[in-house]
Design an enzyme around this catalytic site. Structure first.
Site, PDB file in Angstrom:
ATOM      1  N   ASP A  56     -17.197   7.370  -1.827  1.00  0.00           N
ATOM      2  CA  ASP A  56     -15.960   7.077  -1.164  1.00  0.00           C
ATOM      3  C   ASP A  56     -15.837   8.508  -0.361  1.00  0.00           C
ATOM      4  OD1 ASP A  56     -13.777   6.136   0.142  1.00  0.00           O
ATOM      5  OD2 ASP A  56     -12.435   6.031  -1.798  1.00  0.00           O
TER       6      ASP A  56
ATOM      7  N   CYS B 177     -16.321   1.828   0.345  1.00  0.00           N
ATOM      8  CA  CYS B 177     -15.072   0.912   0.625  1.00  0.00           C
ATOM      9  C   CYS B 177     -14.727   0.821   2.154  1.00  0.00           C
ATOM     10  CB  CYS B 177     -14.141   1.054  -0.192  1.00  0.00           C
ATOM     11  SG  CYS B 177     -13.451   2.795  -0.208  1.00  0.00           S
TER      12      CYS B 177
ATOM     13  N   HIS C 145      -7.226   0.789  -6.470  1.00  0.00           N
ATOM     14  CA  HIS C 145      -7.553  -0.088  -5.537  1.00  0.00           C
ATOM     15  C   HIS C 145      -8.202  -1.410  -5.897  1.00  0.00           C
ATOM     16  CE1 HIS C 145      -7.859  -1.302  -1.522  1.00  0.00           C
ATOM     17  NE2 HIS C 145      -8.699  -0.395  -0.936  1.00  0.00           N
TER      18      HIS C 145
ATOM     19  N   GLN D   8     -10.161  -3.777  -3.600  1.00  0.00           N
ATOM     20  CA  GLN D   8     -11.425  -3.368  -3.120  1.00  0.00           C
ATOM     21  C   GLN D   8     -12.725  -3.656  -4.396  1.00  0.00           C
ATOM     22  OE1 GLN D   8     -12.312  -1.702  -0.121  1.00  0.00           O
ATOM     23  NE2 GLN D   8     -14.245  -2.317  -0.990  1.00  0.00           N
TER      24      GLN D   8
ATOM     25  N   ARG E 118     -13.766  -8.986   1.621  1.00  0.00           N
ATOM     26  CA  ARG E 118     -12.181  -8.406   1.241  1.00  0.00           C
ATOM     27  C   ARG E 118     -11.345  -9.813   1.549  1.00  0.00           C
ATOM     28  NH1 ARG E 118     -10.162  -3.348   1.430  1.00  0.00           N
ATOM     29  NH2 ARG E 118      -8.547  -4.466   0.307  1.00  0.00           N
TER      30      ARG E 118
ATOM     31  N   ARG F 231       1.074  -1.162  -0.042  1.00  0.00           N
ATOM     32  CA  ARG F 231       0.107  -0.035  -0.043  1.00  0.00           C
ATOM     33  C   ARG F 231       0.844   1.184   0.181  1.00  0.00           C
ATOM     34  NH1 ARG F 231      -5.338   1.603   3.503  1.00  0.00           N
ATOM     35  NH2 ARG F 231      -6.322   0.191   1.904  1.00  0.00           N
TER      36      ARG F 231
HETATM   37  N1  NVA Z   1     -10.076   6.552  -1.508  1.00  0.00           N
HETATM   38  C1  NVA Z   1      -9.650   6.168  -0.170  1.00  0.00           C
HETATM   39  C2  NVA Z   1      -9.839   4.763   0.120  1.00  0.00           C
HETATM   40  C3  NVA Z   1      -9.332   4.121   1.406  1.00  0.00           C
HETATM   41  C4  NVA Z   1      -9.654   2.668   1.593  1.00  0.00           C
HETATM   42  C5  NVA Z   1      -8.072   6.663   0.188  1.00  0.00           C
HETATM   43  O1  NVA Z   1      -7.339   6.426  -0.758  1.00  0.00           O
HETATM   44  O2  NVA Z   1      -7.887   6.926   1.140  1.00  0.00           O
HETATM   45  N1   CP Z   2     -11.389  -0.086   2.047  1.00  0.00           N
HETATM   46  C1   CP Z   2     -10.061  -0.200   2.444  1.00  0.00           C
HETATM   47  O1   CP Z   2      -8.985  -0.511   1.972  1.00  0.00           O
HETATM   48  O2   CP Z   2      -9.982  -0.002   3.963  1.00  0.00           O
HETATM   49  P1   CP Z   2      -8.647   0.127   4.796  1.00  0.00           P
HETATM   50  O3   CP Z   2      -7.992   1.450   4.441  1.00  0.00           O
HETATM   51  O4   CP Z   2      -8.973   0.285   6.069  1.00  0.00           O
HETATM   52  O5   CP Z   2      -7.569  -0.871   4.472  1.00  0.00           O
END
Ligand code: NVA
Ligand code: CP
Length: 307
Positions: A221, A261, A132, A135, A289, A105
């Protein structure tokens, strides 16, 4: 040595491969629910490199690997040499000689692409600024569980054209469905950044109420994704009219589902009545997930496992 397969963005896999993953996810989920042990990855090690916060992604990969009989090691940038400037290419060489599969990540997609190019083992995208894919793997599986095939259906994306939105757009090209996107002015889809083949599978709407018409799924989101916190106040103002609320859900199909998500901000991108209401499947979406990522790791490490 043959090059490993990676899952760095949704379009890395074919529709036929996703159908296989969904079939395996159903089988793995069913066995898990019956408390039946399934340890195909015993002695395998997953390394998880996280440069951003996470609850679901970390937990589902870590628990998932243990449930498949393997082990997982979590590294954050703060206490590994990655945080002190070790080149990502060098880290990839070393980490992939000591492990069997890696989840990352991070910020720019370029970082994970460079890691993957120097890795001897499969690399999975656990979220980047651009995509992502895990997801949307879970979201599609969840939609299919509730409503059957998504082909030909309409998905409404309300809010920021972020990593999750880009991945929905790639999924629409792979699975042949339509996405109605409504963003505030200045936050529109960037087709190149989204990695799209063209514009045939999405349409942009200035008015979110128009975007949800005919939608079998309404999804949104956070207004500010991780890494963009400096824009928080400006985004709160710009996105004010892009909250998915009860009126918006009423404008969609009567059987429309709501997905997010997570984590969610009630009162910002979604009203409490929608996320906690009868059309919301957010908890199934989060749970799935776990199941789909177990199928993904099984596929990347063992290939097509027959039932
Ligand atoms: N779009 C959000 C998703 C978090 C799971 C982010 O990147 O922070
Ligand atoms: N939806 C998702 O990826 O959640 P986290 O940021 O908690 O991993």
């Amino acid at each position: 040595m043959s090059r490993p397969r990676h899952f760095l963005q949704f379009k890395d896999f074919s529709r036929e491969e996703f159908e296989h993953l969904f079939q395996r996810s159903r089988w793995i989920k069913d066995r898990f629910k019956r408390y039946e042990r399934y340890w195909p990855l015993s002695d395998r090690t997953l390394v998880m490199i996280f440069e951003k916060a996470s609850t679901r992604t970390r937990l589902s990969f870590e628990a998932g690997m243990h449930q498949l009989g393997g082990s997982a090691i979590f590294l954050n940038t703060r206490d590994s040499q990655l945080g002190r400037g070790e080149p990502v290419e060098d880290a990839a060489q070393v980490i992939s000689r000591m492990s069997d599969i890696v989840v990352i990540r991070t910020f720019e997609q370029d970082i994970i692409e460079r890691f993957a190019a120097h890795s001897r083992v499969p690399v999975i995208n656990g979220l980047t600024n651009e995509y992502h894919p895990c997801q949307i793997l879970a979201d599609l599986f969840t939609f299919i569980e509730h409503r059957g095939p998504i082909q030909g259906k309409t998905v409404a994306w309300i809010g920021d054209s972020n990593n999750v939105c880009n991945t929905w757009l790639q999924a629409a090209e792979v699975f042949d469905f339509q996405v109605h996107v409504s963003t505030p002015p200045g936050y529109e889809v960037e087709p190149d950044r989204a990695g799209l083949l063209g514009t045939a599978h999405y349409r942009e709407f200035a008015d979110p109420m128009a975007a949800v018409r005919g939608a079998a799924l309404v999804t949104t989101d956070v207004w500010t994704s991780m890494g963009f916190e400096a824009e928080n106040d400006e985004r709160r103002r710009d996105f004010e009219d892009w909250q998915v609320d009860e009126d918006m859900m009423r404008a969609a199909r009567p059987d429309a589902l709501f997905m997010h998500c997570l984590p969610a901000h009630r009162g910002e991108e979604v009203s409490p009545g929608v996320i906690d209401g009868p059309q919301s499947v957010v908890w199934d979406e989060a749970e799935n997930r776990l199941h789909v990522q177990k199928a993904l790791m099984e596929y990347l490490l063992l290939g097509r496992v027959a039932e």
